[in-house]
Design an enzyme around this catalytic site. Structure first.
Site, PDB file in Angstrom:
ATOM      1  N   ARG A  74       0.824  -1.222   0.000  1.00 25.02           N
ATOM      2  CA  ARG A  74       0.000   0.000   0.000  1.00 25.02           C
ATOM      3  C   ARG A  74       0.855   1.269   0.000  1.00 25.02           C
ATOM      4  O   ARG A  74       0.520   2.248  -0.663  1.00 25.02           O
ATOM      5  CB  ARG A  74      -0.939  -0.020   1.197  1.00 25.02           C
TER       6      ARG A  74
ATOM      7  N   ASP B 289     -16.080   9.186   9.709  1.00 28.78           N
ATOM      8  CA  ASP B 289     -14.989   8.215   9.544  1.00 28.78           C
ATOM      9  C   ASP B 289     -13.657   8.931   9.737  1.00 28.78           C
ATOM     10  O   ASP B 289     -13.555  10.145   9.525  1.00 28.78           O
ATOM     11  CB  ASP B 289     -15.037   7.572   8.153  1.00 28.78           C
TER      12      ASP B 289
HETATM   13  C1  LIG Z   1     -14.489  -2.027   7.979  1.00 28.80           C
HETATM   14  S1  LIG Z   1     -15.015  -0.375   7.929  1.00 28.80           S
HETATM   15  C2  LIG Z   1     -16.661  -0.516   8.624  1.00 28.80           C
HETATM   16  C3  LIG Z   1     -17.694   0.205   7.799  1.00 28.80           C
HETATM   17  C4  LIG Z   1     -19.147   0.008   8.235  1.00 28.80           C
HETATM   18  N1  LIG Z   1     -19.351   0.467   9.591  1.00 28.80           N
HETATM   19  C5  LIG Z   1     -19.586  -1.420   8.083  1.00 28.80           C
HETATM   20  O1  LIG Z   1     -19.825  -2.100   9.092  1.00 28.80           O
HETATM   21  O2  LIG Z   1     -19.691  -1.890   6.952  1.00 28.80           O
HETATM   22  C6  LIG Z   1     -14.081   0.354   9.284  1.00 28.80           C
HETATM   23  C7  LIG Z   1     -13.928   1.860   9.170  1.00 28.80           C
HETATM   24  O3  LIG Z   1     -13.417   2.367  10.401  1.00 28.80           O
HETATM   25  C8  LIG Z   1     -12.636   3.499  10.096  1.00 28.80           C
HETATM   26  N2  LIG Z   1     -11.756   3.790  11.248  1.00 28.80           N
HETATM   27  C9  LIG Z   1     -10.601   3.178  11.609  1.00 28.80           C
HETATM   28  N3  LIG Z   1     -10.100   3.743  12.718  1.00 28.80           N
HETATM   29  C10 LIG Z   1     -10.958   4.735  13.061  1.00 28.80           C
HETATM   30  C11 LIG Z   1     -10.969   5.702  14.119  1.00 28.80           C
HETATM   31  N4  LIG Z   1     -10.003   5.738  15.046  1.00 28.80           N
HETATM   32  N5  LIG Z   1     -11.999   6.586  14.148  1.00 28.80           N
HETATM   33  C12 LIG Z   1     -12.972   6.557  13.209  1.00 28.80           C
HETATM   34  N6  LIG Z   1     -13.017   5.676  12.191  1.00 28.80           N
HETATM   35  C13 LIG Z   1     -12.013   4.777  12.129  1.00 28.80           C
HETATM   36  C14 LIG Z   1     -11.882   3.105   8.847  1.00 28.80           C
HETATM   37  O4  LIG Z   1     -11.432   4.237   8.122  1.00 28.80           O
HETATM   38  C15 LIG Z   1     -12.955   2.309   8.087  1.00 28.80           C
HETATM   39  O5  LIG Z   1     -13.611   3.090   7.129  1.00 28.80           O
END
Ligand SMILES: C[S@@+](CC[C@H](N)C(=O)[O-])C[C@H]1O[C@@H](n2cnc3c(N)ncnc32)[C@H](O)[C@@H]1O
Length: 279
Positions: free
Chosen positions: A33, A137
């Site tokens: 990445r 996010d």
């Molecule tokens: C796997 S996705 C989940 C998306 C959705 N909630 C779902 O269940 O399909 C996880 C998301 O968490 C975000 N994320 C990671 N660390 C975070 C943080 N400290 N605060 C806010 N968002 C975060 C990532 O950018 C990513 O878009």
């Protein structure tokens, strides 16, 4: 190539920003990445890129690194039981002007499919007034994608057909194979950046909070910290939805399980609750 020391340095930096500790097994993935970011800066060597990142402290470059290292997988109506539950909550809801808008937060909204799925269910019940959806996010790139509302059509395979027909437009020409969420719905959903491991922005209180498929990336202390902060944003009768693989019952947080992966906040009446850091 990405050496072990450079991998450790960049994952430490990523952890400071996101709260997420990437496992040692992710070295090849991180190398792949970051290689793209290194090339974009005219560097063939990922180690040199990491060294420059640490030396220069360039906040914009760090945002790109965080965008690359977060896991953003999501799709419309993921874990559909939660949307069935949302419909039941709406059906049983008392009405009256004093109750205000029904507010739902998609915390960790990724590219926005979760927020728009919630919005479709709310619009089905209320029409276009009387509700709000906020998506947040960590990743700025994901927030931009969410605001655009343009998706590969495969991500919509769980959208109920009447909702798909009503709220999504089929892409033509350069957007063939994609769908666009209708502007009427897009205008009703707000997406912003927020880091759930830090002080939260002023986004108000919510009837339902979707906090799904994020906690799996954190250790127990990290999970408890996020959940406690998020629970403070629930209205007294509100519900917290977590991913079905993400139990929070062992974390000692003020929340009671009421259905699979659905919790009622209990901060007002939980004498055993640990005092949470103020959000
Ligand atoms: C796997 S996705 C989940 C998306 C959705 N909630 C779902 O269940 O399909 C996880 C998301 O968490 C975000 N994320 C990671 N660390 C975070 C943080 N400290 N605060 C806010 N968002 C975060 C990532 O950018 C990513 O878009």
């Amino acid at each position: 190539m990405l050496s072990k020391p450079a991998f450790q340095a960049v994952t430490r930096l990523f952890r400071q920003v996101s709260g997420i500790q990437l496992a040692d097994t992710k070295q090849a993935l991180v190398a792949g990445r970051l290689h793209k970011l290194a090339l974009a800066r005219g560097m063939a060597d990922v180690d040199a890129y990491v060294e420059a990142l640490l030396r220069e402290g360039d906040a914009q470059e760090l945002v790109k690194v965080v965008d690359k290292l977060t896991t953003n997988e999501t799709y419309f109506f993921r874990e559909p039981q939660h949307f069935d539950h949302l419909r039941r909550v709406l059906a049983q809801r008392r009405t009256g002007p004093h109750l205000g808008d029904f507010r739902v937060w998609s915390a960790a909204s990724s590219s926005g499919e979760e927020g728009y799925s919630i919005a479709m269910v709310l619009a089905e019940h209320f029409g276009l007034q009387g509700w709000q959806v906020v998506g947040t996010d960590l990743s700025t790139a994901m927030v931009d994608t969410a605001r655009r509302g343009l998706y590969p059509i495969e991500r919509a395979r769980l959208v109920p057909l009447p909702l798909l027909k009503h709220w999504c437009l089929k892409g033509q020409g350069e957007h063939l194979g994609k769908l666009m969420v209708s502007s009427a719905l897009r205008q009703r959903v707000r997406f912003d950046c927020a880091n759930l491991t830090r002080t939260l922005p002023e986004i108000g209180q919510f009837d339902i909070i979707f906090l799904r498929n994020l906690l799996i990336y954190f250790d127990n202390a990290g999970k408890a910290d996020i959940v406690q902060r998020v629970l403070k944003r629930l209205k007294p009768t509100g519900l917290l939805f977590t991913g079905h693989a993400e139990s929070i019952t062992h974390l000692g947080v003020p929340a009671t399980l009421v259905a699979p992966a659905i919790y009622r906040g209990a901060h007002a009446q939980a004498p055993h609750a640990t005092p949470a850091e103020s959000a």
